[in-house]
Motif scaffolding. Structure first.
Motif, PDB file in Angstrom:
ATOM      1  N   ALA A 186       0.834  -1.216   0.000  1.00  0.00           N
ATOM      2  CA  ALA A 186       0.000   0.000   0.000  1.00  0.00           C
ATOM      3  C   ALA A 186       0.862   1.258   0.000  1.00  0.00           C
ATOM      4  CB  ALA A 186      -0.935  -0.013   1.205  1.00  0.00           C
ATOM      5  N   GLY A 187       1.899   1.264   0.815  1.00  0.00           N
ATOM      6  CA  GLY A 187       2.784   2.426   0.876  1.00  0.00           C
ATOM      7  C   GLY A 187       3.474   2.702  -0.446  1.00  0.00           C
ATOM      8  N   ARG A 188       3.837   1.662  -1.147  1.00  0.00           N
ATOM      9  CA  ARG A 188       4.550   1.815  -2.413  1.00  0.00           C
ATOM     10  C   ARG A 188       3.648   2.257  -3.556  1.00  0.00           C
ATOM     11  NH1 ARG A 188       9.238  -1.382  -3.284  1.00  0.00           N
ATOM     12  NH2 ARG A 188       9.172  -0.501  -5.365  1.00  0.00           N
ATOM     13  N   ILE A 189       2.356   1.894  -3.512  1.00  0.00           N
ATOM     14  CA  ILE A 189       1.466   2.258  -4.624  1.00  0.00           C
ATOM     15  C   ILE A 189       0.503   3.381  -4.257  1.00  0.00           C
ATOM     16  CG2 ILE A 189       1.645  -0.034  -5.673  1.00  0.00           C
ATOM     17  CD1 ILE A 189      -1.241  -0.577  -4.695  1.00  0.00           C
ATOM     18  N   GLY A 190       0.697   3.957  -3.062  1.00  0.00           N
ATOM     19  CA  GLY A 190      -0.169   5.052  -2.642  1.00  0.00           C
ATOM     20  C   GLY A 190      -1.603   4.612  -2.395  1.00  0.00           C
ATOM     21  N   ALA A 191      -1.757   3.455  -1.801  1.00  0.00           N
ATOM     22  CA  ALA A 191      -3.082   2.879  -1.569  1.00  0.00           C
ATOM     23  C   ALA A 191      -3.410   2.835  -0.083  1.00  0.00           C
ATOM     24  CB  ALA A 191      -3.131   1.455  -2.137  1.00  0.00           C
ATOM     25  N   ALA A 192      -4.671   2.615   0.202  1.00  0.00           N
ATOM     26  CA  ALA A 192      -5.103   2.313   1.565  1.00  0.00           C
ATOM     27  C   ALA A 192      -4.930   0.810   1.771  1.00  0.00           C
ATOM     28  CB  ALA A 192      -6.563   2.704   1.757  1.00  0.00           C
ATOM     29  N   ALA A 193      -4.737   0.404   3.010  1.00  0.00           N
ATOM     30  CA  ALA A 193      -4.633  -1.019   3.320  1.00  0.00           C
ATOM     31  C   ALA A 193      -5.700  -1.392   4.334  1.00  0.00           C
ATOM     32  CB  ALA A 193      -3.251  -1.347   3.882  1.00  0.00           C
ATOM     33  N   ALA A 194      -6.305  -2.544   4.129  1.00  0.00           N
ATOM     34  CA  ALA A 194      -7.269  -3.110   5.077  1.00  0.00           C
ATOM     35  C   ALA A 194      -6.893  -4.573   5.259  1.00  0.00           C
ATOM     36  CB  ALA A 194      -8.689  -2.985   4.540  1.00  0.00           C
ATOM     37  N   VAL A 195      -6.763  -4.995   6.499  1.00  0.00           N
ATOM     38  CA  VAL A 195      -6.358  -6.368   6.783  1.00  0.00           C
ATOM     39  C   VAL A 195      -7.395  -7.014   7.689  1.00  0.00           C
ATOM     40  CG1 VAL A 195      -4.549  -7.853   7.723  1.00  0.00           C
ATOM     41  CG2 VAL A 195      -3.935  -5.752   6.517  1.00  0.00           C
ATOM     42  N   PHE A 196      -7.771  -8.220   7.322  1.00  0.00           N
ATOM     43  CA  PHE A 196      -8.792  -8.961   8.048  1.00  0.00           C
ATOM     44  C   PHE A 196      -8.285 -10.360   8.361  1.00  0.00           C
ATOM     45  CE2 PHE A 196     -10.808  -6.117   4.979  1.00  0.00           C
ATOM     46  CZ  PHE A 196     -11.578  -5.323   5.824  1.00  0.00           C
ATOM     47  N   ASP A 197      -8.865 -10.961   9.395  1.00  0.00           N
ATOM     48  CA  ASP A 197      -8.679 -12.383   9.613  1.00  0.00           C
ATOM     49  C   ASP A 197     -10.057 -13.031   9.603  1.00  0.00           C
ATOM     50  OD1 ASP A 197      -9.724 -11.940  12.215  1.00  0.00           O
ATOM     51  OD2 ASP A 197      -7.733 -11.918  13.112  1.00  0.00           O
ATOM     52  N   ILE A 198     -10.078 -14.327   9.669  1.00  0.00           N
ATOM     53  CA  ILE A 198     -11.330 -15.064   9.570  1.00  0.00           C
ATOM     54  C   ILE A 198     -12.320 -14.622  10.641  1.00  0.00           C
ATOM     55  CG2 ILE A 198     -12.337 -17.380   9.823  1.00  0.00           C
ATOM     56  CD1 ILE A 198     -11.049 -16.800   7.076  1.00  0.00           C
ATOM     57  N   ASP A 199     -11.828 -14.298  11.823  1.00  0.00           N
ATOM     58  CA  ASP A 199     -12.707 -13.874  12.908  1.00  0.00           C
ATOM     59  C   ASP A 199     -13.476 -12.598  12.551  1.00  0.00           C
ATOM     60  OD1 ASP A 199     -13.623 -14.730  15.412  1.00  0.00           O
ATOM     61  OD2 ASP A 199     -12.421 -13.214  16.437  1.00  0.00           O
ATOM     62  N   ASP A 200     -12.896 -11.746  11.705  1.00  0.00           N
ATOM     63  CA  ASP A 200     -13.567 -10.506  11.293  1.00  0.00           C
ATOM     64  C   ASP A 200     -14.821 -10.771  10.463  1.00  0.00           C
ATOM     65  OD1 ASP A 200     -11.763  -8.679  12.510  1.00  0.00           O
ATOM     66  OD2 ASP A 200     -10.355  -9.005  10.862  1.00  0.00           O
ATOM     67  N   LEU A 201     -14.935 -11.960   9.898  1.00  0.00           N
ATOM     68  CA  LEU A 201     -16.125 -12.312   9.123  1.00  0.00           C
ATOM     69  C   LEU A 201     -17.276 -12.763  10.005  1.00  0.00           C
ATOM     70  CD1 LEU A 201     -13.713 -13.559   6.699  1.00  0.00           C
ATOM     71  CD2 LEU A 201     -15.774 -12.609   5.717  1.00  0.00           C
ATOM     72  N   ALA A 256     -19.715  -9.316   7.217  1.00  0.00           N
ATOM     73  CA  ALA A 256     -18.939 -10.289   6.439  1.00  0.00           C
ATOM     74  C   ALA A 256     -19.020  -9.979   4.951  1.00  0.00           C
ATOM     75  CB  ALA A 256     -19.437 -11.703   6.719  1.00  0.00           C
ATOM     76  N   ARG A 257     -20.186  -9.606   4.470  1.00  0.00           N
ATOM     77  CA  ARG A 257     -20.316  -9.253   3.042  1.00  0.00           C
ATOM     78  C   ARG A 257     -19.468  -8.029   2.713  1.00  0.00           C
ATOM     79  NH1 ARG A 257     -25.860 -10.580   3.745  1.00  0.00           N
ATOM     80  NH2 ARG A 257     -26.448  -8.393   3.694  1.00  0.00           N
ATOM     81  N   GLY A 258     -19.350  -7.100   3.660  1.00  0.00           N
ATOM     82  CA  GLY A 258     -18.497  -5.931   3.456  1.00  0.00           C
ATOM     83  C   GLY A 258     -17.030  -6.301   3.322  1.00  0.00           C
ATOM     84  N   VAL A 259     -16.574  -7.252   4.126  1.00  0.00           N
ATOM     85  CA  VAL A 259     -15.190  -7.730   4.027  1.00  0.00           C
ATOM     86  C   VAL A 259     -14.973  -8.374   2.669  1.00  0.00           C
ATOM     87  CG1 VAL A 259     -13.498  -9.374   4.934  1.00  0.00           C
ATOM     88  CG2 VAL A 259     -14.862  -7.992   6.515  1.00  0.00           C
TER      89      VAL A 259
END
Length: 185
Positions: free
Chosen positions: A31-46, A63-66
């Motif tokens: 994300a830092g290299r391409i000027g992007a936002a980053a979002a990180v999830f694990d299975i529990d987030d669903l 969960a549908r949002g993830v």
């Protein structure tokens, strides 16, 4: 113009998680290299709707949002801890719910963690075929880190950092950098 998005998905249910920290590190670097936002999830987030879902419509709105972010990401960083020589069952179940064309051409960085070196081929023999089915564009360099590569949940192995930098550079090359930023180890 919509900002680019890098999504990380970890197949772990445990918190804190070395796998999620590993995926977060890689996704943040891309994300830092391409000027992007980053979002990180694990299975529990669903949440609790994932294990019983037979189709995307069975998932709760969170969960549908993830899933929506995962499918719409410019780059996906996917990884799992190793269980019985493969990725976790719920990680696979998550991808079983996706349309086979939903990841076609998407740049994907593959990563996994495990207790020892004997599981290091999970990235080549388990993750790469899974994303090959989706016709995703997996980066040539995949990264595996074992317990000895971490200290107190933090990645300390310079060899693994080097592989991660290589995979990040490959993803950046595919997507295109928007700014010139050096990678920290």
């Amino acid at each position: 113009m919509t900002k680019k998005l890098v999504v990380g998905i970890s197949g772990n249910l445990t918190r804190p998680s070395k796998t999620k920290a590993f995926i977060s590190h890689i996704a943040g670097e891309v994300a830092g290299r391409i000027g992007a936002a980053a979002a990180v999830f694990d299975i529990d987030d669903l949440g609790l709707s994932l294990p019983t879902a037979r189709r995307l419509g069975d998932l709760d709105p969170t969960a549908r949002g993830v899933i929506e972010q995962l499918v719409n990401a410019d780059v996906l960083v996917a990884g799992s801890p190793t269980f019985k020589g493969s990725y976790t069952g719920l990680f696979k179940h998550l991808f079983d719910l996706l349309d086979p064309s939903s990841l076609r051409g998407k740049p994907v960085v593959l990563a996994a963690t495990g207790g020892g070196e004997r599981h290091s081929l999970i990235v080549e023999h388990q993750l790469r075929p899974l994303f090959g089915f989706f016709e995703a564009l997996t980066m040539p360099t995949a990264i595996y880190a074992s317990d000895k590569d971490f200290a107190d949940g933090v990645l300390v192995s310079e060899a693994i950092h080097a592989r991660a930098r290589q995979a990040v550079a490959e993803a950046v090359n595919v997507v295109g950098a928007t700014r010139s930023v050096g990678l920290a180890a």
